[in-house]
Design an enzyme around this catalytic site. Structure first.
Site, PDB file in Angstrom:
ATOM      1  N   SER A   1     -49.553  21.426  10.268  1.00 40.46           N
ATOM      2  CA  SER A   1     -50.795  21.962   9.731  1.00 40.46           C
ATOM      3  C   SER A   1     -51.918  20.916   9.796  1.00 40.46           C
ATOM      4  CB  SER A   1     -50.552  22.471   8.312  1.00 40.46           C
ATOM      5  OG  SER A   1     -51.631  23.236   7.847  1.00 40.46           O
TER       6      SER A   1
ATOM      7  N   ASP B   1     -46.266  32.754  10.516  1.00 39.55           N
ATOM      8  CA  ASP B   1     -47.232  31.877   9.867  1.00 39.55           C
ATOM      9  C   ASP B   1     -48.251  32.738   9.132  1.00 39.55           C
ATOM     10  OD1 ASP B   1     -49.185  30.011   9.141  1.00 39.55           O
ATOM     11  OD2 ASP B   1     -48.751  28.762  10.895  1.00 39.55           O
TER      12      ASP B   1
ATOM     13  N   HIS C   1     -45.065  28.841   7.713  1.00 43.43           N
ATOM     14  CA  HIS C   1     -46.039  27.809   8.052  1.00 43.43           C
ATOM     15  C   HIS C   1     -45.498  26.386   7.926  1.00 43.43           C
ATOM     16  CE1 HIS C   1     -49.977  26.076   8.641  1.00 43.43           C
ATOM     17  NE2 HIS C   1     -49.940  25.472   7.468  1.00 43.43           N
TER      18      HIS C   1
END
Length: 297
Positions: free
Chosen positions: A111, A239, A269
């Site tokens: 991320s 996600d 995620h």
């Protein structure tokens, strides 16, 4: 294994001390474990080095793993100023690499950590780069940028309520389920400890607003096709934070043709929480497949 001249023999090792079953995990400045090739692991927004614990344990037999806490995040140094953009986060991590004596290292980031990893690669610090559901795949300004910012800004009052609830909010199964809905596909595959540390990290992230403002005001990522570091892109099939159909487009389109593009099935995620074995294997494969292509620096 041969010694690495870029390693610092006096580098401090900061790990996780065992905690009593009923006690909350403590914040950590960094995970630092193992020996071998230097490997930097970067966590996501409002997360902490704890999310790498299981993956780091699996990689530590072949790599010297360093997973620091970002500025303004749980366990990390306080972020100065009103904004904490990707460049400020990368500056701080780069200073830590200098302290370790790591001129270059393998980098894996999830991320926000993937976005910071790209910036470090542009600075010549990456031997390889593994991007796991990376953020930053939007243009500035754009609808995609405002949508993701609004999603995270909507969490600010939720986090404020969570802080007021204290232990009740942390141990509440509804809060745990809400957190895991964002982070994972299979909540049952995430340990209670990992779920707790994810909630604690979010509640103790002091730079939520400043990081969001920094991402909105800062320049967008340069064309990803200019990256010269060997790249492996891992996209999470489920996600819910930055869905692939919108936020993976730039990565899929712009990364060099030589970059691996892999869809990791049946994960959310933050896939390290529910599939640490698969993520460790995918990182290790990229680290060792690239050895013959590494250049001296």
């Amino acid at each position: 294994m041969s010694s690495d001249p870029t390693k610092s023999k006096s580098a401090p090792r900061v790990g996780v001390r065992p905690t009593p079953p009923d006690a909350h995990p403590a914040p950590i400045t960094a995970l630092h474990t193992g020996s071998g090739d230097p490997l930097l692991l970067l966590h996501g927004f409002m997360m902490s080095p704890h999310c790498w614990e299981q993956t780091a344990a699996r990689l530590s037999a072949q790599c010297e793993v360093f997973a620091p806490a970002f500025l303004g995040h749980w366990g990390g140094a306080s972020a100065e100023g009103r904004t904490a953009d990707v460049h400020a986060l990368a500056d701080h991590v780069e200073a830590q690499l200098d302290e370790l004596g790591w001129r270059t290292c393998h980098i894996a980031g999830n991320s926000l950590g993937g976005w910071v990893g790209v910036e470090l690669a542009r600075r010549g610090r990456a031997r390889t780069l593994t991007l796991i559901a990376p953020a930053g795949g939007w243009h500035i300004p754009s609808l995609a940028q405002f949508t993701i910012a609004a999603k995270f800004f909507s969490l600010v009052p939720v986090l404020a309520i969570g802080k007021r609830l204290g232990d009740f909010g942390i141990k509440n199964p509804i809060a745990r389920r809400f957190a895991l809905l964002w982070l994972s596909k299979n909540a049952a595959a995430v340990s209670r400890r990992d779920a707790t540390t994810a909630i604690l990290a979010a509640l103790h992230c002091d730079s939520v607003v400043s990081t969001l403002l920094g991402s909105m005001r800062g320049p967008e990522q340069a064309d990803l096709s200019t990256l010269t570091t060997p790249v492996r892109l891992l996209l999470s099939e489920y996600d819910r934070v930055i869905p692939n159909r919108v936020y993976a487009r730039r990565y899929l389109k712009e990364l060099p043709p030589s970059a691996d593009r892999i869809l990791v099935n049946n994960v959310g995620h933050v896939p390290m929480l529910e599939a640490p074995d698969r993520i460790a294997t995918l990182i290790a494969e990229h680290v060792y497949a690239s050895r013959n292509r590494l250049r001296a620096v």
